[in-house]
Design a protein around this motif. Structure first.
Motif, PDB file in Angstrom:
ATOM      1  N   LEU A 262       0.830  -1.208   0.000  1.00  0.00           N
ATOM      2  CA  LEU A 262       0.000   0.000   0.000  1.00  0.00           C
ATOM      3  C   LEU A 262       0.869   1.264   0.000  1.00  0.00           C
ATOM      4  N   ASN A 263       1.931   1.246   0.782  1.00  0.00           N
ATOM      5  CA  ASN A 263       2.716   2.471   0.940  1.00  0.00           C
ATOM      6  C   ASN A 263       3.518   2.830  -0.309  1.00  0.00           C
ATOM      7  N   ILE A 264       3.881   1.857  -1.135  1.00  0.00           N
ATOM      8  CA  ILE A 264       4.545   2.232  -2.398  1.00  0.00           C
ATOM      9  C   ILE A 264       3.541   2.900  -3.341  1.00  0.00           C
ATOM     10  N   ARG A 265       2.270   2.787  -3.012  1.00  0.00           N
ATOM     11  CA  ARG A 265       1.221   3.514  -3.747  1.00  0.00           C
ATOM     12  C   ARG A 265       0.704   4.674  -2.900  1.00  0.00           C
ATOM     13  N   ALA A 266       1.565   5.249  -2.080  1.00  0.00           N
ATOM     14  CA  ALA A 266       1.230   6.419  -1.251  1.00  0.00           C
ATOM     15  C   ALA A 266       0.150   6.117  -0.221  1.00  0.00           C
ATOM     16  N   GLY A 267      -0.091   4.825   0.062  1.00  0.00           N
ATOM     17  CA  GLY A 267      -1.125   4.468   1.021  1.00  0.00           C
ATOM     18  C   GLY A 267      -2.499   4.310   0.391  1.00  0.00           C
ATOM     19  N   ASN A 268      -2.573   4.508  -0.918  1.00  0.00           N
ATOM     20  CA  ASN A 268      -3.872   4.303  -1.587  1.00  0.00           C
ATOM     21  C   ASN A 268      -4.245   2.829  -1.532  1.00  0.00           C
ATOM     22  N   LEU A 269      -5.501   2.553  -1.220  1.00  0.00           N
ATOM     23  CA  LEU A 269      -5.957   1.166  -1.149  1.00  0.00           C
ATOM     24  C   LEU A 269      -6.225   0.655  -2.562  1.00  0.00           C
ATOM     25  N   PRO A 270      -6.123  -0.678  -2.772  1.00  0.00           N
ATOM     26  CA  PRO A 270      -6.422  -1.226  -4.099  1.00  0.00           C
ATOM     27  C   PRO A 270      -7.886  -0.997  -4.461  1.00  0.00           C
ATOM     28  N   GLN A 271      -8.163  -0.981  -5.748  1.00  0.00           N
ATOM     29  CA  GLN A 271      -9.551  -0.857  -6.199  1.00  0.00           C
ATOM     30  C   GLN A 271     -10.358  -2.058  -5.703  1.00  0.00           C
ATOM     31  N   PRO A 272     -11.636  -1.865  -5.350  1.00  0.00           N
ATOM     32  CA  PRO A 272     -12.463  -3.013  -4.961  1.00  0.00           C
ATOM     33  C   PRO A 272     -12.652  -3.967  -6.142  1.00  0.00           C
ATOM     34  N   GLU A 273     -12.783  -5.261  -5.842  1.00  0.00           N
ATOM     35  CA  GLU A 273     -13.105  -6.231  -6.892  1.00  0.00           C
ATOM     36  C   GLU A 273     -14.613  -6.184  -7.149  1.00  0.00           C
ATOM     37  N   ASP A 274     -15.117  -7.113  -8.011  1.00  0.00           N
ATOM     38  CA  ASP A 274     -16.514  -6.966  -8.464  1.00  0.00           C
ATOM     39  C   ASP A 274     -17.540  -7.211  -7.351  1.00  0.00           C
ATOM     40  N   ASN A 275     -17.064  -7.744  -6.213  1.00  0.00           N
ATOM     41  CA  ASN A 275     -17.973  -7.883  -5.068  1.00  0.00           C
ATOM     42  C   ASN A 275     -17.891  -6.689  -4.127  1.00  0.00           C
ATOM     43  N   GLY A 276     -17.130  -5.678  -4.533  1.00  0.00           N
ATOM     44  CA  GLY A 276     -17.050  -4.472  -3.713  1.00  0.00           C
ATOM     45  C   GLY A 276     -16.000  -4.528  -2.615  1.00  0.00           C
ATOM     46  N   VAL A 277     -15.256  -5.637  -2.531  1.00  0.00           N
ATOM     47  CA  VAL A 277     -14.266  -5.799  -1.457  1.00  0.00           C
ATOM     48  C   VAL A 277     -12.863  -5.552  -2.015  1.00  0.00           C
ATOM     49  N   ARG A 278     -12.018  -4.884  -1.245  1.00  0.00           N
ATOM     50  CA  ARG A 278     -10.617  -4.667  -1.626  1.00  0.00           C
ATOM     51  C   ARG A 278      -9.783  -5.814  -1.062  1.00  0.00           C
ATOM     52  N   TYR A 279      -8.758  -6.235  -1.799  1.00  0.00           N
ATOM     53  CA  TYR A 279      -7.905  -7.337  -1.356  1.00  0.00           C
ATOM     54  C   TYR A 279      -6.436  -6.944  -1.411  1.00  0.00           C
ATOM     55  N   LEU A 280      -5.654  -7.528  -0.491  1.00  0.00           N
ATOM     56  CA  LEU A 280      -4.200  -7.393  -0.528  1.00  0.00           C
ATOM     57  C   LEU A 280      -3.594  -8.679  -1.098  1.00  0.00           C
ATOM     58  N   LYS A 281      -2.337  -8.591  -1.552  1.00  0.00           N
ATOM     59  CA  LYS A 281      -1.623  -9.768  -2.048  1.00  0.00           C
ATOM     60  C   LYS A 281      -0.536 -10.156  -1.058  1.00  0.00           C
ATOM     61  N   ILE A 282      -0.360 -11.438  -0.839  1.00  0.00           N
ATOM     62  CA  ILE A 282       0.718 -11.935   0.023  1.00  0.00           C
ATOM     63  C   ILE A 282       1.559 -12.931  -0.778  1.00  0.00           C
ATOM     64  N   PRO A 283       2.830 -12.630  -1.042  1.00  0.00           N
ATOM     65  CA  PRO A 283       3.677 -13.595  -1.754  1.00  0.00           C
ATOM     66  C   PRO A 283       4.032 -14.774  -0.827  1.00  0.00           C
ATOM     67  N   LEU A 284       3.846 -15.990  -1.312  1.00  0.00           N
ATOM     68  CA  LEU A 284       4.175 -17.166  -0.505  1.00  0.00           C
ATOM     69  C   LEU A 284       5.557 -17.695  -0.872  1.00  0.00           C
ATOM     70  N   ASP A 285       6.323 -18.059   0.121  1.00  0.00           N
ATOM     71  CA  ASP A 285       7.631 -18.721  -0.055  1.00  0.00           C
ATOM     72  C   ASP A 285       8.584 -17.907  -0.917  1.00  0.00           C
ATOM     73  N   LEU A 286       8.516 -16.623  -0.825  1.00  0.00           N
ATOM     74  CA  LEU A 286       9.399 -15.785  -1.639  1.00  0.00           C
ATOM     75  C   LEU A 286      10.441 -15.082  -0.764  1.00  0.00           C
ATOM     76  N   LEU A 287      10.001 -14.442   0.307  1.00  0.00           N
ATOM     77  CA  LEU A 287      10.934 -13.647   1.119  1.00  0.00           C
ATOM     78  C   LEU A 287      11.528 -14.490   2.250  1.00  0.00           C
TER      79      LEU A 287
END
Ligand SMILES: [Fe+2]
Length: 287
Positions: A262-287
């Motif tokens: 979020l912060n690399i986008r100035a704290g702007n939240l992602p656009q809502p998906e078609d159900n009206g809910v916003r989602y975050l992404k979590i990379p698995l087994d990467l870091l």
């Protein structure tokens, strides 16, 4: 009129936000505001930011700037929320583009044209000068913790972001992507070369048991004589060895994966998906 600083400590993330202005009815800048985020429920809230809204309104301040010292890994920025309520321009150092590139790969969102997506209203060039109403200010590039860290010098005070912590806590970690201990040491030397009475305002405090109370302001002189990591006499190679050893023991911040995307986008939240809910992404087994 004398410049004034009001500070707001968020005990959940140990973050300190600041408001600087020249008195009632003047322009102000808000530095590093916090959006509350509950990692268990995924709920955001604005009680931390609303303390700042209340302060700004009760002092009849006009918000000119919302200044980020860097893309934080420990809290989500409330800058877009505050811009919506109070106005102002969200700004950060221009090397945020490097951080957007690095973490764009982590989140596989690199095709999003961040730099031209107007997430930030302004990107400061190295040592760019600007005004907060009548107060002269400068944005110093102080990389090391991240490539984009910026310190804001306003008259005789400096908002140092994640460079220096209180003298008994030391310095910020340098093991995030793009971080570098040698670079941080040099950035800190630049801050410590300011006049001894210069007052520094910090972004975090993690008070040791010997102190107890959180604190967020001290002078350059107090840092030069007392900082446990970089006081006068500690050489760059000693600092690098200490930082590397210490960073190897640190876990990722609890909110790093939600916050950075979020912060690399100035704290702007992602656009809502078609159900009206916003989602975050979590990379698995990467870091
Ligand atoms: Fe940070």
């Amino acid at each position: 009129m004398m410049r004034q600083v009001a500070s707001f400590f968020d005990p959940v993330t140990a973050t300190v936000s600041h408001v600087i202005h020249a008195g009632i009815g003047t322009a102000c800048a808000i530095v590093d505001p916090v959006l509350d985020y509950d990692n268990r429920s995924g709920r955001t809230a604005t009680s931390s930011a609303d303390r700042i809204v209340e302060y700004v309104e009760s002092h009849q301040l006009q918000v000119q700037w919302l200044l980020e010292t860097h893309a934080h890994a420990d809290h989500v920025s409330a800058a877009p929320y505050l811009r919506g309520k109070l106005g102002g321009r969200i700004a950060i150092g221009e090397r945020i583009r490097d951080v957007q590139m690095l973490f764009g790969q982590v989140y596989n969102i690199r095709k999003t044209p961040y730099g031209i997506a107007r997430d930030f209203d302004h990107l400061f060039g190295p040592d760019e000068e600007f005004m907060i109403g009548e107060l002269p200010a400068r944005a110093w590039h102080v990389p090391g913790h991240t490539p984009a860290d910026t310190a804001y010098l306003v008259e005789d005070v400096v908002f140092v972001g994640d460079t220096l912590f209180m003298p008994d806590v030391g310095t910020a970690r340098c093991d995030f992507p793009g971080g570098d201990a040698s670079t941080l040491y040099r950035s800190i030397q630049r801050i410590l070369a300011l006049p001894a009475s210069t007052q520094l305002y910090l972004c975090h405090d993690y008070p040791p048991s010997t102190r107890g109370q959180a604190a967020w302001s001290c002078s350059v002189e107090e840092q030069r004589t007392g900082n446990v990591h970089v006081r006068h006499g500690i050489a760059e190679n000693e600092f690098i060895a200490m930082r590397k050893a210490r960073d190897a023991t640190l876990d990722f911040p609890v909110l790093m994966l939600p916050a950075v995307q979020l912060n690399i986008r100035a704290g702007n939240l992602p656009q809502p998906e078609d159900n009206g809910v916003r989602y975050l992404k979590i990379p698995l087994d990467l870091l």
